[in-house]
Motif scaffolding. Structure first.
Motif, short mmCIF file in Angstrom:
data_model
loop_
_atom_site.label_atom_id
_atom_site.label_comp_id
_atom_site.label_asym_id
_atom_site.label_seq_id
_atom_site.Cartn_x
_atom_site.Cartn_y
_atom_site.Cartn_z
N UNK A 103 0.80 -1.22 0.00
CA UNK A 103 0.00 0.00 0.00
C UNK A 103 0.84 1.28 0.00
N UNK A 104 2.17 1.14 0.02
CA UNK A 104 3.02 2.32 0.00
C UNK A 104 3.31 2.67 -1.45
N UNK A 105 2.45 3.49 -2.01
CA UNK A 105 2.56 3.87 -3.42
C UNK A 105 2.30 5.36 -3.57
N UNK A 106 2.64 5.89 -4.74
CA UNK A 106 2.32 7.28 -5.07
C UNK A 106 2.94 8.28 -4.12
N UNK A 107 2.15 9.29 -3.77
CA UNK A 107 2.62 10.34 -2.87
C UNK A 107 2.93 9.81 -1.48
N UNK A 108 2.17 8.83 -1.02
CA UNK A 108 2.41 8.24 0.30
C UNK A 108 3.79 7.60 0.36
N UNK A 109 4.22 6.99 -0.74
CA UNK A 109 5.55 6.36 -0.79
C UNK A 109 6.63 7.41 -0.62
N UNK A 110 6.49 8.54 -1.28
CA UNK A 110 7.48 9.61 -1.18
C UNK A 110 7.58 10.15 0.24
N UNK A 111 6.41 10.35 0.88
CA UNK A 111 6.38 10.86 2.26
C UNK A 111 7.02 9.84 3.21
N UNK A 112 6.68 8.57 3.01
CA UNK A 112 7.21 7.52 3.88
C UNK A 112 8.73 7.43 3.78
N UNK A 113 9.22 7.46 2.57
CA UNK A 113 10.67 7.37 2.37
C UNK A 113 11.38 8.60 2.93
N UNK A 114 10.77 9.76 2.81
CA UNK A 114 11.37 10.99 3.35
C UNK A 114 11.45 10.91 4.88
N UNK A 115 10.38 10.43 5.50
CA UNK A 115 10.37 10.31 6.95
C UNK A 115 11.43 9.31 7.42
N UNK A 116 11.54 8.18 6.75
CA UNK A 116 12.54 7.17 7.12
C UNK A 116 13.96 7.71 6.96
N UNK A 117 14.17 8.53 5.93
CA UNK A 117 15.49 9.13 5.72
C UNK A 117 15.83 10.12 6.83
N UNK A 118 14.85 10.92 7.23
CA UNK A 118 15.08 11.93 8.27
C UNK A 118 15.41 11.27 9.61
N UNK A 119 14.64 10.27 10.01
CA UNK A 119 14.89 9.63 11.31
C UNK A 119 16.21 8.88 11.30
N UNK A 120 16.60 8.36 10.15
CA UNK A 120 17.90 7.68 10.05
C UNK A 120 19.04 8.69 10.23
N UNK A 121 18.89 9.88 9.66
CA UNK A 121 19.92 10.91 9.82
C UNK A 121 20.02 11.37 11.27
N UNK A 122 18.92 11.31 12.01
CA UNK A 122 18.92 11.69 13.42
C UNK A 122 19.46 10.59 14.32
N UNK A 123 19.78 9.43 13.73
CA UNK A 123 20.43 8.38 14.50
C UNK A 123 19.57 7.17 14.83
N UNK A 124 18.31 7.15 14.38
CA UNK A 124 17.45 6.00 14.66
C UNK A 124 17.78 4.86 13.71
N UNK A 125 18.07 3.69 14.26
CA UNK A 125 18.43 2.53 13.46
C UNK A 125 17.45 1.38 13.72
#
Length: 210
Positions: A103-125
């Protein structure tokens, strides 16, 4: 000795700097008075030495104060970031479940990937993979079984991924664990094969002698 002003806010170094400057001015003034008098004498030299020692102690206290303030800043930042990331873990769980169902498609996919990238940069693994050894400090076993295909306690299914920041575990991974099947025979090593071969040879030699 000139004391550090009380009630200064953490991170506000202006009051401490003023105290250091004031102490330096007092020490300089004491030296100037002795010079103007023309007879420095032991008393003036002693007073100047005391003021200099006070200034050195004050400077050391000020440096320790700045280091303590910097440590406090880092600690507050780490706590704030940790609290925010911990609050976002349920959202990441929802994204993971949606991804499992396609179900992660379209605009939702972009938002999800952006959120995962941000939390990874903040140190969440994220951690927890099928086939890795079970570690009670990182995994929480929700299901248990036996298997002849494993040689040690192994995570055979990840029911919910775990998260950590650096070395600190925010949430353990929820897993299904398989233990080695009771009574499973271990594969004999090369030494065992050699020993068996020697026994067979001895038996054959004994039979031929008779």
């Amino acid at each position: 000795m000139t004391e550090k002003p009380q009630g200064a806010e953490p991170g506000d170094d202006s009051a401490a700097e003023e105290a250091v400057i004031k102490a330096a001015e007092e020490a300089a003034a004491a030296g100037a008075e002795g010079t103007d008098a023309g007879t420095p004498g032991d008393g003036t030299a002693k007073q100047l030495a005391e003021r200099t020692a006070d200034l050195q102690r004050l400077q050391a206290e000020y440096q320790n104060y700045r280091k303590r303030v910097e440590r406090d800043r880092l600690t507050v930042r780490e706590i704030a970031v940790s609290n925010i990331l911990e609050a976002l873990i349920p959202v990441l769980d929802d994204i993971g479940r949606a991804r499992d169902h396609g179900e992660v498609t379209g605009g939702f996919k972009s938002v999800a990937e952006s959120l995962e990238t941000v939390v990874a940069k903040l140190g969440l693994q994220q951690f927890g993979k099928e086939g890795e050894p079970f570690d009670p400090t990182m995994h929480e076993a929700l299901m248990h079984s036996y298997s002849s295909e494993v040689t040690e306690d192994t995570c055979v299914q990840i029911l919910q991924p775990g998260y950590r920041i650096g070395e600190r575990i925010i949430r353990p991974a929820m897993v299904a664990v398989a233990e080695p099947q009771p009574g499973t025979q271990t594969t004999p090593g090369p030494d065992a094969d050699t020993a068996k071969g020697g026994e067979k040879k001895d038996q054959a030699d004994g039979g031929s002698d008779s």
